[in-house]
Motif scaffolding. Structure first.
Motif, PDB file in Angstrom:
ATOM      1  N   GLY A   1      15.884  -1.602 -12.693  1.00 50.62           N
ATOM      2  CA  GLY A   1      17.102  -1.011 -12.173  1.00 50.62           C
ATOM      3  C   GLY A   1      17.321  -1.224 -10.693  1.00 50.62           C
ATOM      4  O   GLY A   1      18.466  -1.243 -10.227  1.00 50.62           O
ATOM      5  N   THR A   2      16.244  -1.373  -9.923  1.00 50.40           N
ATOM      6  CA  THR A   2      16.349  -1.559  -8.474  1.00 50.40           C
ATOM      7  C   THR A   2      15.332  -2.594  -8.022  1.00 50.40           C
ATOM      8  O   THR A   2      14.160  -2.536  -8.416  1.00 50.40           O
ATOM      9  N   VAL A   3      15.777  -3.540  -7.193  1.00 54.20           N
ATOM     10  CA  VAL A   3      14.879  -4.515  -6.575  1.00 54.20           C
ATOM     11  C   VAL A   3      15.004  -4.377  -5.060  1.00 54.20           C
ATOM     12  O   VAL A   3      16.111  -4.468  -4.518  1.00 54.20           O
ATOM     13  N   TRP A   4      13.885  -4.145  -4.397  1.00 55.99           N
ATOM     14  CA  TRP A   4      13.849  -4.137  -2.931  1.00 55.99           C
ATOM     15  C   TRP A   4      13.252  -5.462  -2.466  1.00 55.99           C
ATOM     16  O   TRP A   4      12.190  -5.870  -2.934  1.00 55.99           O
ATOM     17  N   VAL A   5      13.936  -6.130  -1.564  1.00 57.13           N
ATOM     18  CA  VAL A   5      13.453  -7.399  -1.028  1.00 57.13           C
ATOM     19  C   VAL A   5      12.939  -7.160   0.386  1.00 57.13           C
ATOM     20  O   VAL A   5      13.674  -6.667   1.249  1.00 57.13           O
ATOM     21  N   ASN A   6      11.662  -7.461   0.602  1.00 62.85           N
ATOM     22  CA  ASN A   6      10.985  -7.242   1.885  1.00 62.85           C
ATOM     23  C   ASN A   6      11.057  -5.785   2.315  1.00 62.85           C
ATOM     24  O   ASN A   6      11.207  -5.452   3.496  1.00 62.85           O
ATOM     25  N   ALA A   7      10.947  -4.890   1.338  1.00 63.72           N
ATOM     26  CA  ALA A   7      10.956  -3.452   1.587  1.00 63.72           C
ATOM     27  C   ALA A   7      10.386  -2.770   0.353  1.00 63.72           C
ATOM     28  O   ALA A   7      10.223  -3.382  -0.714  1.00 63.72           O
ATOM     29  N   TYR A   8      10.095  -1.486   0.516  1.00 66.19           N
ATOM     30  CA  TYR A   8       9.664  -0.668  -0.615  1.00 66.19           C
ATOM     31  C   TYR A   8      10.373   0.685  -0.537  1.00 66.19           C
ATOM     32  O   TYR A   8      10.442   1.307   0.538  1.00 66.19           O
ATOM     33  N   ALA A   9      10.931   1.137  -1.660  1.00 69.91           N
ATOM     34  CA  ALA A   9      11.512   2.480  -1.795  1.00 69.91           C
ATOM     35  C   ALA A   9      12.538   2.798  -0.724  1.00 69.91           C
ATOM     36  O   ALA A   9      12.539   3.874  -0.141  1.00 69.91           O
ATOM     37  N   ASP A  10      13.436   1.852  -0.486  1.00 79.57           N
ATOM     38  CA  ASP A  10      14.534   2.085   0.454  1.00 79.57           C
ATOM     39  C   ASP A  10      15.620   2.857  -0.296  1.00 79.57           C
ATOM     40  O   ASP A  10      16.596   2.292  -0.779  1.00 79.57           O
ATOM     41  N   MET A  11      15.445   4.172  -0.393  1.00 79.11           N
ATOM     42  CA  MET A  11      16.309   5.014  -1.205  1.00 79.11           C
ATOM     43  C   MET A  11      17.550   5.433  -0.426  1.00 79.11           C
ATOM     44  O   MET A  11      17.462   5.821   0.735  1.00 79.11           O
TER      45      MET A  11
ATOM     46  N   VAL B   1       0.836  -1.198   0.000  1.00 86.18           N
ATOM     47  CA  VAL B   1       0.000   0.000   0.000  1.00 86.18           C
ATOM     48  C   VAL B   1       0.873   1.250   0.000  1.00 86.18           C
ATOM     49  O   VAL B   1       0.590   2.225  -0.712  1.00 86.18           O
ATOM     50  N   ALA B   2       1.940   1.237   0.775  1.00 84.09           N
ATOM     51  CA  ALA B   2       2.874   2.360   0.713  1.00 84.09           C
ATOM     52  C   ALA B   2       3.400   2.529  -0.711  1.00 84.09           C
ATOM     53  O   ALA B   2       3.595   3.652  -1.193  1.00 84.09           O
ATOM     54  N   GLY B   3       3.572   1.397  -1.394  1.00 83.67           N
ATOM     55  CA  GLY B   3       4.114   1.432  -2.742  1.00 83.67           C
ATOM     56  C   GLY B   3       3.264   2.178  -3.735  1.00 83.67           C
ATOM     57  O   GLY B   3       3.791   2.709  -4.719  1.00 83.67           O
ATOM     58  N   PHE B   4       1.945   2.215  -3.541  1.00 82.38           N
ATOM     59  CA  PHE B   4       1.126   2.950  -4.505  1.00 82.38           C
ATOM     60  C   PHE B   4       0.349   4.108  -3.891  1.00 82.38           C
ATOM     61  O   PHE B   4      -0.218   4.924  -4.631  1.00 82.38           O
ATOM     62  N   ALA B   5       0.334   4.236  -2.564  1.00 85.19           N
ATOM     63  CA  ALA B   5      -0.442   5.298  -1.940  1.00 85.19           C
ATOM     64  C   ALA B   5       0.427   6.391  -1.317  1.00 85.19           C
ATOM     65  O   ALA B   5       0.014   7.546  -1.248  1.00 85.19           O
ATOM     66  N   GLN B   6       1.622   6.035  -0.857  1.00 88.21           N
ATOM     67  CA  GLN B   6       2.475   7.038  -0.235  1.00 88.21           C
ATOM     68  C   GLN B   6       2.815   8.124  -1.254  1.00 88.21           C
ATOM     69  O   GLN B   6       3.112   7.842  -2.401  1.00 88.21           O
ATOM     70  N   GLY B   7       2.749   9.368  -0.797  1.00 92.86           N
ATOM     71  CA  GLY B   7       2.964  10.469  -1.736  1.00 92.86           C
ATOM     72  C   GLY B   7       1.847  10.592  -2.751  1.00 92.86           C
ATOM     73  O   GLY B   7       2.043  11.132  -3.844  1.00 92.86           O
ATOM     74  N   SER B   8       0.659  10.094  -2.396  1.00 98.09           N
ATOM     75  CA  SER B   8      -0.508  10.092  -3.283  1.00 98.09           C
ATOM     76  C   SER B   8      -0.247   9.357  -4.586  1.00 98.09           C
ATOM     77  O   SER B   8      -0.889   9.614  -5.605  1.00 98.09           O
ATOM     78  N   GLY B   9       0.695   8.415  -4.561  1.00 98.53           N
ATOM     79  CA  GLY B   9       0.998   7.641  -5.751  1.00 98.53           C
ATOM     80  C   GLY B   9       1.738   8.416  -6.815  1.00 98.53           C
ATOM     81  O   GLY B   9       1.946   7.911  -7.924  1.00 98.53           O
ATOM     82  N   GLU B  10       2.164   9.633  -6.494  1.00 99.54           N
ATOM     83  CA  GLU B  10       2.826  10.485  -7.476  1.00 99.54           C
ATOM     84  C   GLU B  10       4.342  10.252  -7.418  1.00 99.54           C
ATOM     85  O   GLU B  10       5.114  11.129  -7.051  1.00 99.54           O
ATOM     86  N   GLY B  11       4.733   9.044  -7.797  1.00 99.74           N
ATOM     87  CA  GLY B  11       6.141   8.687  -7.749  1.00 99.74           C
ATOM     88  C   GLY B  11       6.490   7.727  -8.862  1.00 99.74           C
ATOM     89  O   GLY B  11       5.708   6.820  -9.197  1.00 99.74           O
ATOM     90  N   CYS B  12       7.682   7.897  -9.439  1.00 98.28           N
ATOM     91  CA  CYS B  12       8.087   7.037 -10.558  1.00 98.28           C
ATOM     92  C   CYS B  12       8.262   5.589 -10.120  1.00 98.28           C
ATOM     93  O   CYS B  12       8.110   4.674 -10.927  1.00 98.28           O
ATOM     94  N   VAL B  13       8.574   5.362  -8.842  1.00102.67           N
ATOM     95  CA  VAL B  13       8.788   3.992  -8.369  1.00102.67           C
ATOM     96  C   VAL B  13       7.511   3.361  -7.813  1.00102.67           C
ATOM     97  O   VAL B  13       7.558   2.278  -7.225  1.00102.67           O
ATOM     98  N   ALA B  14       6.380   4.006  -7.983  1.00 96.99           N
ATOM     99  CA  ALA B  14       5.127   3.502  -7.420  1.00 96.99           C
ATOM    100  C   ALA B  14       4.874   2.056  -7.842  1.00 96.99           C
ATOM    101  O   ALA B  14       4.946   1.713  -9.023  1.00 96.99           O
ATOM    102  N   GLY B  15       4.549   1.226  -6.860  1.00 97.11           N
ATOM    103  CA  GLY B  15       4.292  -0.194  -7.121  1.00 97.11           C
ATOM    104  C   GLY B  15       2.835  -0.408  -7.470  1.00 97.11           C
ATOM    105  O   GLY B  15       2.045  -0.895  -6.644  1.00 97.11           O
ATOM    106  N   THR B  16       2.473  -0.099  -8.695  1.00 91.40           N
ATOM    107  CA  THR B  16       1.063  -0.078  -9.089  1.00 91.40           C
ATOM    108  C   THR B  16       0.584  -1.375  -9.731  1.00 91.40           C
ATOM    109  O   THR B  16      -0.577  -1.462 -10.139  1.00 91.40           O
ATOM    110  N   ARG B  17       1.467  -2.364  -9.839  1.00 89.42           N
ATOM    111  CA  ARG B  17       1.043  -3.712 -10.263  1.00 89.42           C
ATOM    112  C   ARG B  17       1.396  -4.657  -9.120  1.00 89.42           C
ATOM    113  O   ARG B  17       2.565  -4.933  -8.874  1.00 89.42           O
ATOM    114  N   ILE B  18       0.378  -5.123  -8.415  1.00 90.50           N
ATOM    115  CA  ILE B  18       0.592  -5.985  -7.256  1.00 90.50           C
ATOM    116  C   ILE B  18       0.258  -7.426  -7.652  1.00 90.50           C
ATOM    117  O   ILE B  18      -0.865  -7.727  -8.065  1.00 90.50           O
ATOM    118  N   PHE B  19       1.256  -8.298  -7.534  1.00 87.69           N
ATOM    119  CA  PHE B  19       1.079  -9.714  -7.861  1.00 87.69           C
ATOM    120  C   PHE B  19       1.218 -10.527  -6.574  1.00 87.69           C
ATOM    121  O   PHE B  19       2.222 -10.434  -5.877  1.00 87.69           O
TER     122      PHE B  19
END
Length: 493
Positions: free
Chosen positions: A446-456, A290-308
């Motif tokens: 380019g980036t894979v986060w394992v058990n995390a999201y957007a660890d910049m 949910v953080a992946g597509f809702a944090q920052g109102s989803g206005e992010g290039c890394v947004a995780g908008t396909r959830i499998f």
């Protein structure tokens, strides 16, 4: 929740920077109005009120800014300083930004709608970025090459020249720091153009740079719309374009830059997969998804908008997703309980909203964590019952909308994750270390986060995309190649 959290007008901050006349352009260390006299308004997306009037730079203004940057690049006050001195100037920039963290965070929240807790983090991260790049000037090495006894061959790493830094509206302070840091660390000069929807922090940073020992003309800031960016990209005396923004504009920049073979770094869009296996910590995965597509109102290039999610745990994971979505309180960016602010502009709200109609037309079933109809606020929305060919699955929405789909096994997860024109990032959730490495290796991102999201990180590892998510990398050792040329020198003894 049904209605966004609000604050009384008197409880909202009003930075002194917003007072006064039209904001000018920073050219050669001085503020000046656009030669045309044209200006535009930047508005608060939470209230719709005008925040400030900002000069709209035309081609003549860009000419002046580029000329100033070229003079500064060649002037000994910048070109001939020691690496140590360059490091000290970058540390000064970090210090002055840190001293104005709250002001810059407030300006970003007012200008693009991000909640204050998030914009504070963006400024703090930017300070760390400048600290990171302050370490590079003393570590940019050339090499010596094996040669005959009568020959001495070596290489030099030298700056490119004038860099056009064009940023997007969704992370103004951070994106500017990501471009200024490496450009200055390697000895370049800059003409920066912030997005028209969120120009204020770039202008305030321009004021703050004048408080440091950075020579005048090294950083110039011009504001305006796409025509201003086009003038920078077209300019024959600009050596490199570093752009963050949409795929369409990135393609245009690549096309225009090819006329004189400018160097380019393009950080573009994404349609990132979040992949959840049946052995994952499902509650943690739901929070991350949910953080992946809702944090920052989803206005992010890394947004995780396909959830499998793996088929065997779909129903349980869906329950957790919906519960987590309900925890995202919408509201005024300055309300302490707000987790999501408004979308950045009426135009963007209309665009994101149109995808809800598209999803329904494609047979999608929508689950939302709130109601539309309250200004520019959009609640987290989950789309189900859509396949890989649906537009909401293929196209970057840039809002808090994600599609939930299933997969069978590791190979299927990787195949579906890669089924996109983009390749910026991915998030993988599993407790199986072998599987995690296998999936990370197989995903073309380019980036894979394992058990995390957007660890910049603030610069230690590279960031950028495969496929149509961009060209080149920001950060990491790779960034030195993006901002320098290698010169070979061969001396016959």
């Amino acid at each position: 929740m049904s209605t966004p959290l609000t604050l009384d007008a008197g409880a909202r901050p009003t930075p002194a920077f917003l007072d006064g006349p039209t904001k000018g352009l920073l050219i050669d260390g001085a503020w000046t109005a656009a030669r045309s006299g044209v200006a535009f308004d930047t508005r608060d997306p939470a209230t719709g009120e005008v925040l400030a009037s900002v000069s709209a730079a035309g081609a003549e203004d860009v000419d002046l800014a580029v000329a100033a940057a070229r003079r500064a690049f060649e002037d000994p006050s910048w070109a001939d300083i020691t690496p140590y001195r360059r490091s000290r100037i970058l540390l000064q920039i970090a210090d002055v930004l840190e001293a104005h963290t709250e002001e810059l965070a407030v300006l970003d929240s007012l200008d693009m709608g991000g909640p204050l807790w998030m914009t504070r983090w963006l400024v703090e991260h930017s300070v760390e970025v400048f600290h990171h790049y302050a370490g590079w000037p003393t570590k940019i090495y050339g090499q010596t090459a094996p040669s005959a006894p009568s020959v001495f061959s070596y290489t030099l790493r030298q700056p490119l020249g004038v860099v056009g830094a064009i940023t997007a509206w969704n992370g103004p302070v951070l994106q500017l720091a990501w471009k200024l840091g490496p450009a200055l660390a390697t000895g370049n000069t800059v003409v920066a153009k912030p997005a028209a929807w969120s120009p204020l922090t770039a202008l305030r940073i321009g004021e703050l740079l004048l408080e440091t020992d950075l020579p005048r003309g090294v950083v110039n800031i011009v504001t305006g719309d796409g025509t201003t960016g086009e003038a920078i990209t077209n300019h024959p005396d600009v050596d490199k374009i570093s752009f963050t923004g949409s795929l369409a504009v990135g393609k245009r920049i690549l096309e225009v830059s090819s006329k004189d073979l400018k160097r380019v770094t393009l950080e573009l869009g994404g349609k990132s997969p979040t992949i959840v296996f049946d052995d994952a910590d499902l509650e943690a995965a739901a929070r991350g998804a949910v953080a992946g597509f809702a944090q920052g109102s989803g206005e992010g290039c890394v947004a995780g908008t396909r959830i499998f999610v793996q088929e065997s745990v779909r129903e349980r994971f869906r329950e957790l997703l919906v519960r987590e979505m309900a925890a995202y309180a919408l509201g005024d960016p300055f309300h302490p309980d707000t987790r999501m602010g408004p979308l950045a502009s009426p135009q963007h709200f209309a665009r994101v909203s149109s995808y809800l109609d598209v999803a329904r037309a494609e047979g999608g079933v929508l689950t939302t964590a709130g109601e539309l109809g309250h200004g520019l606020y959009m609640p987290p929305t989950l789309v189900e019952n859509v396949g890989a060919d649906a537009r909401v699955v293929r196209e970057e929405i840039f809002g808090p909308v994600a599609a939930l789909m299933t997969f069978t096994d590791t190979e299927d997860a990787v195949a579906q994750g890669n089924d996109t024109i983009y390749g910026l990032s991915a998030s993988v959730w599993t407790t199986n270390l072998e599987r995690a490495h296998r999936v990370a290796s197989g995903l073309r991102v380019g980036t894979v986060w394992v058990n995390a999201y957007a660890d910049m990180t603030a610069g230690s590892v590279p960031f950028g995309g495969f496929k149509q998510s961009g060209i080149g990398r920001e950060h990491g050792i790779e960034v030195l190649d993006a901002y320098t040329e290698t010169k070979t020198v061969t001396v016959h003894l």
